[in-house]
Design a protein around this motif. Structure first.
Motif, short mmCIF file in Angstrom:
data_model
loop_
_atom_site.label_atom_id
_atom_site.label_comp_id
_atom_site.label_asym_id
_atom_site.label_seq_id
_atom_site.Cartn_x
_atom_site.Cartn_y
_atom_site.Cartn_z
N MET A 6 0.84 -1.19 0.00
CA MET A 6 0.00 0.00 0.00
C MET A 6 0.88 1.25 0.00
N LYS A 7 0.60 2.15 -0.94
CA LYS A 7 1.41 3.38 -1.02
C LYS A 7 0.48 4.58 -1.04
N ALA A 8 0.84 5.63 -0.31
CA ALA A 8 -0.04 6.79 -0.20
C ALA A 8 0.70 8.08 -0.55
N ALA A 9 -0.08 9.06 -1.01
CA ALA A 9 0.47 10.39 -1.27
C ALA A 9 -0.41 11.43 -0.60
N ILE A 10 0.24 12.50 -0.17
CA ILE A 10 -0.49 13.67 0.34
C ILE A 10 -0.05 14.84 -0.52
N ILE A 11 -0.97 15.37 -1.31
CA ILE A 11 -0.68 16.53 -2.17
C ILE A 11 -1.29 17.75 -1.48
N TYR A 12 -0.48 18.75 -1.22
CA TYR A 12 -1.02 19.84 -0.40
C TYR A 12 -0.49 21.19 -0.84
N THR A 13 -1.24 22.22 -0.45
CA THR A 13 -0.79 23.59 -0.62
C THR A 13 -0.99 24.34 0.69
N SER A 14 -0.15 25.34 0.91
CA SER A 14 -0.24 26.10 2.15
C SER A 14 0.52 27.41 1.97
N VAL A 15 -0.07 28.51 2.42
CA VAL A 15 0.64 29.79 2.34
C VAL A 15 1.19 30.17 3.71
N THR A 16 0.35 30.11 4.74
CA THR A 16 0.79 30.55 6.07
C THR A 16 1.14 29.39 7.01
N GLY A 17 1.08 28.15 6.50
CA GLY A 17 1.60 27.02 7.28
C GLY A 17 0.56 26.14 7.96
N ASN A 18 -0.72 26.57 8.02
CA ASN A 18 -1.71 25.75 8.73
C ASN A 18 -1.93 24.41 8.03
N THR A 19 -2.12 24.45 6.72
CA THR A 19 -2.41 23.21 6.00
C THR A 19 -1.17 22.32 5.91
N SER A 20 0.01 22.93 5.84
CA SER A 20 1.21 22.07 5.80
C SER A 20 1.41 21.39 7.15
N THR A 21 1.07 22.07 8.25
CA THR A 21 1.13 21.42 9.57
C THR A 21 0.20 20.21 9.62
N LEU A 22 -1.01 20.41 9.12
CA LEU A 22 -2.00 19.32 9.10
C LEU A 22 -1.50 18.17 8.21
#
Ligand SMILES: Cc1cc2nc3c(=O)[nH]c(=O)nc-3n(C[C@H](O)[C@H](O)[C@H](O)COP(=O)(O)O)c2cc1C
Length: 147
Positions: A1-17
């Protein structure tokens, strides 16, 4: 099983999550790639069993501009077998709280095996850790059901 998390963040909240979710996936022994949106290519989507998307919301609950390519890739690539989840951070001060999560949710439901969604108010707090755990539970349970 292999997973990816594709994300965007400007002020850091979503990257922390995204990082919290990545750690929780790793704790389940699931190899998980954390992919910032500027490294995203549509072909990457075919390399994974589970793909999650992390986004903030903008401009009256809309998608951030940089997530449009990701959104369109899910619509056009053949990803029926892929298990997906979408998470995001937003600010309930705005009338359409985490609207970008809802936009992804509706699209992923049609084009993939959407398993779960998660909305977090601004910076993730301690009580969000349990919700992240549930998010990962749901993704992995769905994988067990469909394979
Ligand atoms: C101009 C502007 C518009 C925003 N619009 C919304 C919105 O419509 N809905 C919402 O839930 N949050 C909205 N937000 C809040 C952001 O989505 C929120 O701060 C988010 O956590 C930012 O994520 P990031 O730290 O990963 O960049 C807005 C923020 C700004 C500055």
């Amino acid at each position: 099983m292999k997973a990816a998390i594709i994300y965007t963040s400007v002020t850091g909240n979503t990257s922390t999550l995204a990082e919290i979710i990545s750690e929780k996936m790793a704790a389940r022994d699931i190899e998980t790639d954390l992919i910032p949106v500027d490294e995203f290519r549509p072909a990457l989507l075919h390399n994974y069993d589970i793909v999650t998307v992390g986004t903030y919301s903008w401009d009256n609950g809309d998608l951030p501009l940089e997530m449009e390519e990701v959104f369109e890739a899910f619509e056009t690539e053949d990803l029926d077998r892929v298990i997906t989840g979408v998470f995001g951070t937003g600010d309930s001060f705005y009338p359409y709280y985490c609207g970008a999560v809802d936009l992804f949710r509706d699209m992923l439901y049609v084009h993939t095996k959407l398993a779960v969604t998660l909305k977090v108010e601004l910076t993730p707090q301690d009580d969000d850790l349990h919700r992240c755990e549930k998010f990962c539970d749901r993704l992995t349970r769905e994988f067990a059901v469909f394979t």
